[in-house]
Scaffold this motif. Structure first.
Motif, PDB file in Angstrom:
ATOM      1  N   GLU A  53      -9.727   6.853   7.459  1.00 28.07           N
ATOM      2  CA  GLU A  53      -8.437   6.186   7.550  1.00 28.07           C
ATOM      3  C   GLU A  53      -7.425   6.903   6.681  1.00 28.07           C
ATOM      4  OE1 GLU A  53      -8.896   2.079   6.560  1.00 28.07           O
ATOM      5  OE2 GLU A  53      -9.910   1.624   8.436  1.00 28.07           O
ATOM      6  N   LYS A  54      -6.197   6.991   7.186  1.00 25.99           N
ATOM      7  CA  LYS A  54      -5.118   7.630   6.452  1.00 25.99           C
ATOM      8  C   LYS A  54      -3.900   6.730   6.546  1.00 25.99           C
ATOM      9  CE  LYS A  54      -3.904  12.417   5.780  1.00 25.99           C
ATOM     10  NZ  LYS A  54      -3.832  13.733   6.390  1.00 25.99           N
ATOM     11  N   HIS A  55      -3.276   6.456   5.413  1.00 30.12           N
ATOM     12  CA  HIS A  55      -2.100   5.595   5.348  1.00 30.12           C
ATOM     13  C   HIS A  55      -0.939   6.439   4.826  1.00 30.12           C
ATOM     14  CE1 HIS A  55      -4.971   2.360   5.900  1.00 30.12           C
ATOM     15  NE2 HIS A  55      -5.678   2.901   4.929  1.00 30.12           N
ATOM     16  N   LEU A  56       0.082   6.629   5.664  1.00 25.38           N
ATOM     17  CA  LEU A  56       1.173   7.541   5.338  1.00 25.38           C
ATOM     18  C   LEU A  56       2.527   6.845   5.435  1.00 25.38           C
ATOM     19  CD1 LEU A  56       0.002  10.582   7.506  1.00 25.38           C
ATOM     20  CD2 LEU A  56      -0.400  10.229   5.064  1.00 25.38           C
ATOM     21  N   CYS A  57       3.478   7.364   4.657  1.00 29.27           N
ATOM     22  CA  CYS A  57       4.860   6.917   4.811  1.00 29.27           C
ATOM     23  C   CYS A  57       5.437   7.669   6.014  1.00 29.27           C
ATOM     24  CB  CYS A  57       5.671   7.179   3.548  1.00 29.27           C
ATOM     25  SG  CYS A  57       5.918   8.913   3.175  1.00 29.27           S
ATOM     26  N   GLU A  58       6.609   7.284   6.433  1.00 25.63           N
ATOM     27  CA  GLU A  58       7.230   7.878   7.609  1.00 25.63           C
ATOM     28  C   GLU A  58       7.436   9.383   7.455  1.00 25.63           C
ATOM     29  OE1 GLU A  58      11.372   7.194  10.027  1.00 25.63           O
ATOM     30  OE2 GLU A  58      10.462   5.474   9.030  1.00 25.63           O
ATOM     31  N   GLN A  59       7.938   9.821   6.279  1.00 26.92           N
ATOM     32  CA  GLN A  59       8.218  11.236   6.067  1.00 26.92           C
ATOM     33  C   GLN A  59       6.926  12.065   6.055  1.00 26.92           C
ATOM     34  OE1 GLN A  59       9.435   8.791   3.994  1.00 26.92           O
ATOM     35  NE2 GLN A  59      11.518   8.755   4.836  1.00 26.92           N
ATOM     36  N   CYS A  60       5.904  11.581   5.365  1.00 27.71           N
ATOM     37  CA  CYS A  60       4.641  12.324   5.292  1.00 27.71           C
ATOM     38  C   CYS A  60       3.951  12.374   6.653  1.00 27.71           C
ATOM     39  CB  CYS A  60       3.724  11.718   4.246  1.00 27.71           C
ATOM     40  SG  CYS A  60       4.307  11.965   2.550  1.00 27.71           S
ATOM     41  N   ALA A  61       4.102  11.332   7.447  1.00 28.51           N
ATOM     42  CA  ALA A  61       3.516  11.324   8.785  1.00 28.51           C
ATOM     43  C   ALA A  61       4.145  12.422   9.639  1.00 28.51           C
ATOM     44  CB  ALA A  61       3.716   9.963   9.440  1.00 28.51           C
ATOM     45  N   HIS A  62       5.465  12.589   9.528  1.00 30.81           N
ATOM     46  CA  HIS A  62       6.139  13.658  10.271  1.00 30.81           C
ATOM     47  C   HIS A  62       5.690  15.024   9.776  1.00 30.81           C
ATOM     48  CE1 HIS A  62       8.895  11.640  12.955  1.00 30.81           C
ATOM     49  NE2 HIS A  62       9.249  10.812  11.981  1.00 30.81           N
ATOM     50  N   LYS A  63       5.607  15.210   8.452  1.00 32.71           N
ATOM     51  CA  LYS A  63       5.219  16.496   7.863  1.00 32.71           C
ATOM     52  C   LYS A  63       3.790  16.879   8.231  1.00 32.71           C
ATOM     53  CE  LYS A  63       8.097  15.897   3.769  1.00 32.71           C
ATOM     54  NZ  LYS A  63       8.036  15.585   2.344  1.00 32.71           N
ATOM     55  N   SER A  64       2.891  15.900   8.236  1.00 26.11           N
ATOM     56  CA  SER A  64       1.471  16.201   8.452  1.00 26.11           C
ATOM     57  C   SER A  64       1.167  16.597   9.888  1.00 26.11           C
ATOM     58  CB  SER A  64       0.608  15.000   8.072  1.00 26.11           C
ATOM     59  OG  SER A  64       0.765  13.967   9.025  1.00 26.11           O
ATOM     60  N   GLY A  65       2.057  16.224  10.800  1.00 25.16           N
ATOM     61  CA  GLY A  65       1.811  16.552  12.202  1.00 25.16           C
ATOM     62  C   GLY A  65       0.780  15.640  12.839  1.00 25.16           C
TER      63      GLY A  65
ATOM     64  N   MET B 159       0.855  -1.173   0.000  1.00 26.33           N
ATOM     65  CA  MET B 159       0.000   0.000   0.000  1.00 26.33           C
ATOM     66  C   MET B 159       0.902   1.238   0.000  1.00 26.33           C
ATOM     67  SD  MET B 159      -2.758   1.229   2.884  1.00 26.33           S
ATOM     68  CE  MET B 159      -3.897  -0.070   2.547  1.00 26.33           C
ATOM     69  N   LEU B 160       0.630   2.149  -0.931  1.00 28.33           N
ATOM     70  CA  LEU B 160       1.409   3.385  -1.038  1.00 28.33           C
ATOM     71  C   LEU B 160       0.838   4.460  -0.127  1.00 28.33           C
ATOM     72  CD1 LEU B 160       2.082   3.619  -4.877  1.00 28.33           C
ATOM     73  CD2 LEU B 160       3.675   2.940  -3.077  1.00 28.33           C
ATOM     74  N   CYS B 161       1.689   5.422   0.203  1.00 21.51           N
ATOM     75  CA  CYS B 161       1.320   6.558   1.034  1.00 21.51           C
ATOM     76  C   CYS B 161       0.195   7.342   0.362  1.00 21.51           C
ATOM     77  CB  CYS B 161       2.544   7.450   1.238  1.00 21.51           C
ATOM     78  SG  CYS B 161       2.192   8.985   2.113  1.00 21.51           S
ATOM     79  N   ASP B 162      -0.826   7.727   1.144  1.00 21.87           N
ATOM     80  CA  ASP B 162      -1.951   8.500   0.607  1.00 21.87           C
ATOM     81  C   ASP B 162      -1.527   9.894   0.148  1.00 21.87           C
ATOM     82  OD1 ASP B 162      -3.664   6.404   1.091  1.00 21.87           O
ATOM     83  OD2 ASP B 162      -4.492   7.239   2.954  1.00 21.87           O
ATOM     84  N   ASP B 163      -0.489  10.478   0.767  1.00 22.51           N
ATOM     85  CA  ASP B 163      -0.070  11.846   0.428  1.00 22.51           C
ATOM     86  C   ASP B 163       0.876  11.882  -0.774  1.00 22.51           C
ATOM     87  OD1 ASP B 163      -1.659  12.735   2.458  1.00 22.51           O
ATOM     88  OD2 ASP B 163      -0.028  13.469   3.735  1.00 22.51           O
ATOM     89  N   CYS B 164       2.012  11.188  -0.680  1.00 21.85           N
ATOM     90  CA  CYS B 164       3.023  11.301  -1.741  1.00 21.85           C
ATOM     91  C   CYS B 164       2.848  10.260  -2.855  1.00 21.85           C
ATOM     92  CB  CYS B 164       4.432  11.212  -1.157  1.00 21.85           C
ATOM     93  SG  CYS B 164       4.873   9.572  -0.552  1.00 21.85           S
ATOM     94  N   GLN B 165       2.145   9.212  -2.594  1.00 17.81           N
ATOM     95  CA  GLN B 165       1.906   8.131  -3.574  1.00 17.81           C
ATOM     96  C   GLN B 165       3.204   7.508  -4.104  1.00 17.81           C
ATOM     97  OE1 GLN B 165      -1.177   6.836  -4.564  1.00 17.81           O
ATOM     98  NE2 GLN B 165      -2.001   8.095  -2.908  1.00 17.81           N
ATOM     99  N   LYS B 166       4.321   7.639  -3.351  1.00 17.16           N
ATOM    100  CA  LYS B 166       5.607   7.103  -3.800  1.00 17.16           C
ATOM    101  C   LYS B 166       6.139   6.031  -2.859  1.00 17.16           C
ATOM    102  CE  LYS B 166       6.913  11.455  -5.940  1.00 17.16           C
ATOM    103  NZ  LYS B 166       7.745  12.628  -5.827  1.00 17.16           N
ATOM    104  N   GLU B 167       6.161   6.344  -1.571  1.00 14.61           N
ATOM    105  CA  GLU B 167       6.729   5.452  -0.557  1.00 14.61           C
ATOM    106  C   GLU B 167       5.648   4.520  -0.003  1.00 14.61           C
ATOM    107  OE1 GLU B 167      10.000   5.393   0.456  1.00 14.61           O
ATOM    108  OE2 GLU B 167      10.351   6.803  -1.190  1.00 14.61           O
ATOM    109  N   PRO B 168       6.074   3.349   0.495  1.00 10.95           N
ATOM    110  CA  PRO B 168       5.083   2.456   1.125  1.00 10.95           C
ATOM    111  C   PRO B 168       4.585   3.051   2.443  1.00 10.95           C
ATOM    112  CG  PRO B 168       7.290   1.484   1.209  1.00 10.95           C
ATOM    113  CD  PRO B 168       7.401   2.748   0.424  1.00 10.95           C
ATOM    114  N   ALA B 169       3.293   2.902   2.694  1.00 11.19           N
ATOM    115  CA  ALA B 169       2.689   3.418   3.915  1.00 11.19           C
ATOM    116  C   ALA B 169       3.098   2.537   5.093  1.00 11.19           C
ATOM    117  CB  ALA B 169       1.179   3.460   3.786  1.00 11.19           C
ATOM    118  N   CYS B 170       3.606   3.154   6.152  1.00 11.68           N
ATOM    119  CA  CYS B 170       3.987   2.404   7.346  1.00 11.68           C
ATOM    120  C   CYS B 170       3.280   2.932   8.586  1.00 11.68           C
ATOM    121  CB  CYS B 170       5.500   2.415   7.541  1.00 11.68           C
ATOM    122  SG  CYS B 170       6.165   4.051   7.825  1.00 11.68           S
ATOM    123  N   VAL B 171       2.565   4.050   8.430  1.00  7.26           N
ATOM    124  CA  VAL B 171       1.791   4.624   9.524  1.00  7.26           C
ATOM    125  C   VAL B 171       0.334   4.633   9.086  1.00  7.26           C
ATOM    126  CG1 VAL B 171       1.403   6.667  10.955  1.00  7.26           C
ATOM    127  CG2 VAL B 171       3.726   6.056  10.263  1.00  7.26           C
TER     128      VAL B 171
END
Length: 183
Positions: free
Chosen positions: A25-37, A1-13
């Motif tokens: 539901e929101k599925h985010l990669c590590e970087q997008c999870a940090h950025k989104s707050g 499953m890809l990140c909902d925000d960047c659509q590039k990295e695998p979602a891990c959060v």
């Protein structure tokens, strides 16, 4: 499953929120999870420093202590002697007779686990014990019979009725034999 925000990295959060009684539901990669707050808090942000560990995450989630005030609000305390349920579990002893009432909700499952039942059966007297046992069995069967009749389970009730009659006949026969032996 890809990140909902960047659509590039695998979602891990994976974040689940209830907004206006709707599950979001929101599925985010590590970087997008940090950025989104979306992930806040000292402990959780530190977890994403180098490697994510489920063990560390759970440890951080449950790493809290209850204050005495909160603990007293959550656990029963005997009004007579002030003994808390956790103190009882540590010592295995009640402080007074009021503890039975104060901890009644916790004691029934405890007694069932230890003794197999929460009802006190007592001891059977040696003399007349067989008769006493049969009388107790009749009493239990009549109670079950009443419950089956109330639930309109008439076939089961009829079987119990027949069993009660057979036991009552057995007692009557014993009385007849005992009476003849005495006379």
């Amino acid at each position: 499953m890809l990140c909902d925000d960047c659509q590039k990295e695998p979602a891990c959060v994976h974040i689940t929120k209830i907004v206006n009684q709707q599950k979001v539901e929101k599925h985010l990669c590590e970087q997008c999870a940090h950025k989104s707050g979306e992930i806040m808090g000292k402990g959780i942000n530190n977890l994403f420093g180098s490697k994510f560990s489920v063990h560390d995450f759970l440890k951080e989630m449950f790493n809290y202590t209850l204050t005495d005030t909160v603990r007293q609000a959550l656990e029963p305390v005997c009004a007579d002697c002030g003994l808390s349920y956790s103190e009882f579990t540590r010592s295995g002893k009640f402080g007074c007779s009021g503890c039975y009432q104060a901890f009644s909700g916790q004691l029934e499952p405890l007694f069932k686990r230890i003794h197999g039942t929460a009802a006190h059966a007592g001891k059977t007297p040696k003399r007349g014990g067989i008769r006493f046992g049969v009388e107790q069995r009749i009493k239990r069967l009549r109670h079950e019979l009443e419950q089956h009749v109330n639930r309109e389970e008439y076939e089961l009730a009829a079987k119990l009725r027949d069993e009660v009659r057979a036991l009552e006949k057995q007692l009557a026969d014993q009385d007849g034999v005992g009476g003849m032996a005495d006379g």
